[in-house]
Motif scaffolding. Structure first.
Motif, PDB file in Angstrom:
ATOM      1  N   ARG A  24       0.838  -1.200   0.000  1.00 45.11           N
ATOM      2  CA  ARG A  24       0.000   0.000   0.000  1.00 45.11           C
ATOM      3  C   ARG A  24       0.876   1.254   0.000  1.00 45.11           C
ATOM      4  O   ARG A  24       1.808   1.382   0.791  1.00 45.11           O
ATOM      5  CB  ARG A  24      -0.919   0.009   1.223  1.00 45.11           C
ATOM      6  CG  ARG A  24      -1.921   1.156   1.232  1.00 45.11           C
ATOM      7  CD  ARG A  24      -2.905   1.052   2.393  1.00 45.11           C
ATOM      8  NE  ARG A  24      -2.252   1.099   3.697  1.00 45.11           N
ATOM      9  CZ  ARG A  24      -2.155   0.070   4.526  1.00 45.11           C
ATOM     10  NH1 ARG A  24      -2.648  -1.113   4.179  1.00 45.11           N
ATOM     11  NH2 ARG A  24      -1.563   0.193   5.700  1.00 45.11           N
TER      12      ARG A  24
ATOM     13  N   SER B 156       0.293   5.334   0.432  1.00 46.87           N
ATOM     14  CA  SER B 156      -0.693   6.331   0.850  1.00 46.87           C
ATOM     15  C   SER B 156      -0.146   7.738   0.662  1.00 46.87           C
ATOM     16  O   SER B 156       1.073   7.958   0.697  1.00 46.87           O
ATOM     17  CB  SER B 156      -1.089   6.113   2.314  1.00 46.87           C
ATOM     18  OG  SER B 156      -1.740   4.862   2.477  1.00 46.87           O
TER      19      SER B 156
ATOM     20  N   ASP C 106       3.084  -3.285   3.731  1.00 46.61           N
ATOM     21  CA  ASP C 106       2.294  -4.455   3.350  1.00 46.61           C
ATOM     22  C   ASP C 106       0.807  -4.181   3.586  1.00 46.61           C
ATOM     23  O   ASP C 106       0.420  -3.640   4.621  1.00 46.61           O
ATOM     24  CB  ASP C 106       2.734  -5.679   4.158  1.00 46.61           C
ATOM     25  CG  ASP C 106       4.076  -6.226   3.696  1.00 46.61           C
ATOM     26  OD1 ASP C 106       4.165  -6.666   2.534  1.00 46.61           O
ATOM     27  OD2 ASP C 106       5.038  -6.196   4.492  1.00 46.61           O
ATOM     28  N   HIS C 107       0.009  -4.567   2.604  1.00 49.39           N
ATOM     29  CA  HIS C 107      -1.439  -4.349   2.671  1.00 49.39           C
ATOM     30  C   HIS C 107      -2.106  -5.670   3.035  1.00 49.39           C
ATOM     31  O   HIS C 107      -2.118  -6.615   2.243  1.00 49.39           O
ATOM     32  CB  HIS C 107      -1.961  -3.855   1.320  1.00 49.39           C
ATOM     33  CG  HIS C 107      -3.428  -3.561   1.306  1.00 49.39           C
ATOM     34  ND1 HIS C 107      -3.966  -2.434   1.886  1.00 49.39           N
ATOM     35  CD2 HIS C 107      -4.480  -4.251   0.780  1.00 49.39           C
ATOM     36  CE1 HIS C 107      -5.274  -2.435   1.723  1.00 49.39           C
ATOM     37  NE2 HIS C 107      -5.615  -3.531   1.063  1.00 49.39           N
ATOM     38  N   SER C 108      -2.663  -5.733   4.231  1.00 51.74           N
ATOM     39  CA  SER C 108      -3.235  -6.987   4.726  1.00 51.74           C
ATOM     40  C   SER C 108      -4.757  -7.022   4.643  1.00 51.74           C
ATOM     41  O   SER C 108      -5.359  -8.068   4.878  1.00 51.74           O
ATOM     42  CB  SER C 108      -2.798  -7.220   6.178  1.00 51.74           C
ATOM     43  OG  SER C 108      -3.175  -6.127   7.002  1.00 51.74           O
ATOM     44  N   GLU C 109      -5.400  -5.892   4.322  1.00 52.56           N
ATOM     45  CA  GLU C 109      -6.854  -5.881   4.225  1.00 52.56           C
ATOM     46  C   GLU C 109      -7.294  -6.565   2.933  1.00 52.56           C
ATOM     47  O   GLU C 109      -6.523  -6.690   1.979  1.00 52.56           O
ATOM     48  CB  GLU C 109      -7.378  -4.443   4.260  1.00 52.56           C
ATOM     49  CG  GLU C 109      -7.131  -3.738   5.583  1.00 52.56           C
ATOM     50  CD  GLU C 109      -7.739  -2.349   5.606  1.00 52.56           C
ATOM     51  OE1 GLU C 109      -8.382  -1.972   4.601  1.00 52.56           O
ATOM     52  OE2 GLU C 109      -7.585  -1.648   6.615  1.00 52.56           O
TER      53      GLU C 109
ATOM     54  N   ALA D 161      -9.044   0.765  -0.549  1.00 55.34           N
ATOM     55  CA  ALA D 161      -7.841   1.023   0.252  1.00 55.34           C
ATOM     56  C   ALA D 161      -7.946   2.399   0.912  1.00 55.34           C
ATOM     57  O   ALA D 161      -8.529   3.331   0.355  1.00 55.34           O
ATOM     58  CB  ALA D 161      -6.604   0.949  -0.627  1.00 55.34           C
TER      59      ALA D 161
ATOM     60  N   THR E 117      -3.836   4.603   6.884  1.00 53.45           N
ATOM     61  CA  THR E 117      -3.961   4.358   8.320  1.00 53.45           C
ATOM     62  C   THR E 117      -3.469   5.590   9.077  1.00 53.45           C
ATOM     63  O   THR E 117      -2.783   6.456   8.527  1.00 53.45           O
ATOM     64  CB  THR E 117      -3.132   3.146   8.741  1.00 53.45           C
ATOM     65  OG1 THR E 117      -1.738   3.428   8.504  1.00 53.45           O
ATOM     66  CG2 THR E 117      -3.537   1.899   7.970  1.00 53.45           C
TER      67      THR E 117
ATOM     68  N   GLU F 274       0.327   5.755   8.976  1.00 50.22           N
ATOM     69  CA  GLU F 274       0.874   6.297   7.732  1.00 50.22           C
ATOM     70  C   GLU F 274       0.680   7.815   7.668  1.00 50.22           C
ATOM     71  O   GLU F 274       1.567   8.546   7.207  1.00 50.22           O
ATOM     72  CB  GLU F 274       0.201   5.640   6.534  1.00 50.22           C
ATOM     73  CG  GLU F 274       0.566   4.179   6.330  1.00 50.22           C
ATOM     74  CD  GLU F 274      -0.269   3.563   5.229  1.00 50.22           C
ATOM     75  OE1 GLU F 274       0.273   3.344   4.136  1.00 50.22           O
ATOM     76  OE2 GLU F 274      -1.476   3.321   5.458  1.00 50.22           O
TER      77      GLU F 274
ATOM     78  N   ALA G 201      -5.158   6.177  -0.871  1.00 51.20           N
ATOM     79  CA  ALA G 201      -4.230   5.048  -0.786  1.00 51.20           C
ATOM     80  C   ALA G 201      -4.516   4.077  -1.915  1.00 51.20           C
ATOM     81  O   ALA G 201      -5.663   3.902  -2.329  1.00 51.20           O
ATOM     82  CB  ALA G 201      -4.363   4.334   0.560  1.00 51.20           C
TER      83      ALA G 201
ATOM     84  N   VAL H 241      -3.089   0.116  -3.789  1.00 48.45           N
ATOM     85  CA  VAL H 241      -2.363  -1.134  -3.574  1.00 48.45           C
ATOM     86  C   VAL H 241      -1.578  -1.479  -4.836  1.00 48.45           C
ATOM     87  O   VAL H 241      -2.160  -1.600  -5.918  1.00 48.45           O
ATOM     88  CB  VAL H 241      -3.316  -2.285  -3.207  1.00 48.45           C
ATOM     89  CG1 VAL H 241      -2.531  -3.569  -2.961  1.00 48.45           C
ATOM     90  CG2 VAL H 241      -4.131  -1.918  -1.974  1.00 48.45           C
TER      91      VAL H 241
END
Length: 521
Positions: A242, A244, A287-290, A296, A299, A302, A329, A331
């Motif tokens: 990710r 952002s 790393d994008h875990s969603e 997206a 956070t 970020e 943001a 991905v």
């Protein structure tokens, strides 16, 4: 809705050479390169065109200076070549952007190494320009940068774009060559005969209509979503990352040049540059875990990370959270090296792999979309018997004459020509009273909203404000203060009744607050 169902039914009844899945820049590039070489080509996108990565990038068309410093000479050479081609072919859409990098005492070895890399960068681009500025000269380029300890700085030139408009322009170029492209059409599964993929089952998200479409080759160009289409599992492992960004008013962070700076915490590069009348700041690399089915969003960690970099670089401005207009943001579809290293160390090359009836591609960069498209067609060629074509690069865009309008300055006409290509004159001619003025605080004309609603397959208010135009990230609160005028312009063009408009407005504002606003502390 009925016209849409009839359109999809008619397209489904045709036999296609190539069915492209994915409406980002990679899929759009493949569609164009296939269509201009005589293939019957169709593209489908499950959301809106450029909904994913290709409207949420850093907006840079760059040669990859970092890749050169890491020894990735081939990738840098390819990127520089594509950047220079886009600068020549798409004035008003892809524009030069100067970068300035402050030196606050990094030491002569580091400075000389940077300058040496820039000389190679220049040679790859076939240009030569001075790179070192004294402290006073650098302060003229970036007047708000921290002066304490400033020894001077390095400057160089890359390029920037509106990434979503780039995708739309490429798609329109493909349509001019006979291709078809549909948004909000999802792939339900593949059609198989005798162990070979021969097409796909499609679902129109708007009407609920299902259709089977046959094609000699299906191309999976869905980027970070490439693993969801159910091939034989031969592809690489992806590491979704990710990135952002923040958007600030240009008066709050005024910049004539893009400024590259090192984050005070981890020394990662962060940039800020003027874009579309505002100042764009980025980017993170985490790393994008969603789930990839979710929109997206940045956070709080970020957000604070980027604000810390800005406050360190521009201490005299006293930047606060409330100065941020919007966030966004995206991905990135990065190929996992398996080394479990820092996200920013993963390589950015693309990869293509095949199985009977299916060619898949992922990875790569916005800048190199044409090269990726041609490489994908080389892999598809053995599955298209009887088709032979020269796959050497040709100009992406047809030459366009800027529109004629005495009421607009040349710079605006150039911008419209770059973003809307062959339709720029029609856009100007369709403008209502006062619609050739800019939306306050942006470089966008009100007339662009009318044209997007009339002719650019926008299905939602978010399509209009986040991708056809970028008002949703350039205006406070996503443009809420201007929604009444936007409604007056767009509602008749879209054919929405009052209930539909109110539902779209409520849905858009909820989406903006959740994914494009300032995250809660």
């Amino acid at each position: 809705m009925r016209a849409r169902a009839e359109e999809i039914g008619a397209l489904a009844g045709r036999e296609w050479d190539v069915l492209v899945i994915g409406g980002g820049i990679t899929g759009a590039g493949i569609l164009l390169e296939a269509a201009r070489r005589g293939l019957r080509a169709m593209l489908v996108e499950q959301r809106d065109f450029a909904w994913g990565t290709s409207s949420r990038s850093s907006k840079l068309v760059h040669g990859g200076l970092r890749y050169l410093a890491e020894g990735q000479l081939r990738l840098t050479r390819e990127s520089v070549r594509e950047r220079e081609a886009l600068l020549r072919e798409a004035p008003g859409l892809v524009e030069p952007q100067g970068f300035a990098f402050a030196d606050h005492g990094g030491g002569w070895p580091r400075r000389l190494g940077f300058l040496a890399v820039l000389r190679i960068y220049d040679r790859l681009a076939g240009r030569r320009e001075p790179h070192w500025e004294t402290a006073d000269g650098f302060a003229m380029l970036a007047p708000n940068v921290r002066r304490e300890g400033l020894l001077g700085g390095v400057r160089y030139t890359d390029a920037k774009t509106d990434d979503a408009r780039l995708v739309l322009r490429v798609l329109d170029e493909a349509r001019a060559h006979g291709a078809e492209a549909l948004n909000y059409v999802a792939v339900q599964g593949m059609l198989r005969e005798g162990g070979r993929i021969v097409g796909a089952r499609l679902l129109d998200e708007r009407s609920g209509q299902e259709q089977a479409v046959r094609a000699r080759v299906v191309v999976n160009a869905s980027g970070a979503w490439a693993g969801a289409l159910g091939g034989e599992g031969k592809g690489p492992r992806l590491r979704p990352l990710r990135g952002s960004h923040l958007v600030l008013p240009s008066w709050r962070l005024p910049l004539a040049q893009a400024v590259s700076l090192l984050h005070p915490g981890d020394r990662r590069p962060v940039f800020a540059f003027p874009w579309e009348g505002a100042t764009l700041v980025g980017t993170t690399d985490v790393d994008h875990s969603e789930g990839l089915h979710l929109e997206a969003r940045i956070t709080r960690h970020e957000f604070d990370y980027l604000m810390t970099a800005l406050r360190a670089a521009f201490p005299q401005l006293g930047l606060q959270d409330g100065d941020v207009l919007a966030t966004y943001a995206g991905v990135r579809p990065v190929i996992d090296s398996g080394q479990h290293g820092a996200p920013s160390k993963e390589r950015r090359e693309h990869m293509v792999w095949s199985e009977p009836g299916l060619v898949s591609v992922t990875g790569g960069k916005l800048t190199t979309f044409r090269a990726i498209a041609l490489d994908t067609l080389r892999h598809a060629a053995p599955q298209l018997p009887g088709w032979q074509a020269d796959l050497a690069p040709v100009p992406v865009f047809a030459r366009v004459t800027p529109p004629l309008c005495r009421a607009l300055p040349g710079s605006v006409l150039r911008r419209l020509g770059g973003r809307y290509g062959r339709h720029a004159q029609a856009l100007v001619d369709a403008a209502g009273e006062g619609e050739l003025e800019t939306v306050p605080g942006t470089e966008t004309l009100w007339a662009e909203l009318r044209w997007a609603a009339r002719a650019e397959r926008a299905r939602t208010l978010a399509d209009l404000l986040l991708r056809r135009t970028r008002l949703g990230i350039l205006l406070p609160q996503g443009g809420a203060a201007h929604l009444a005028r936007i409604k007056t312009i767009c509602q008749p063009e879209l054919g929405w009744d009052e209930a539909r408009w109110l539902a779209e407005q409520a849905g858009y504002m909820a989406l903006w607050r959740e994914c494009y606003g300032i995250p809660a502390a």
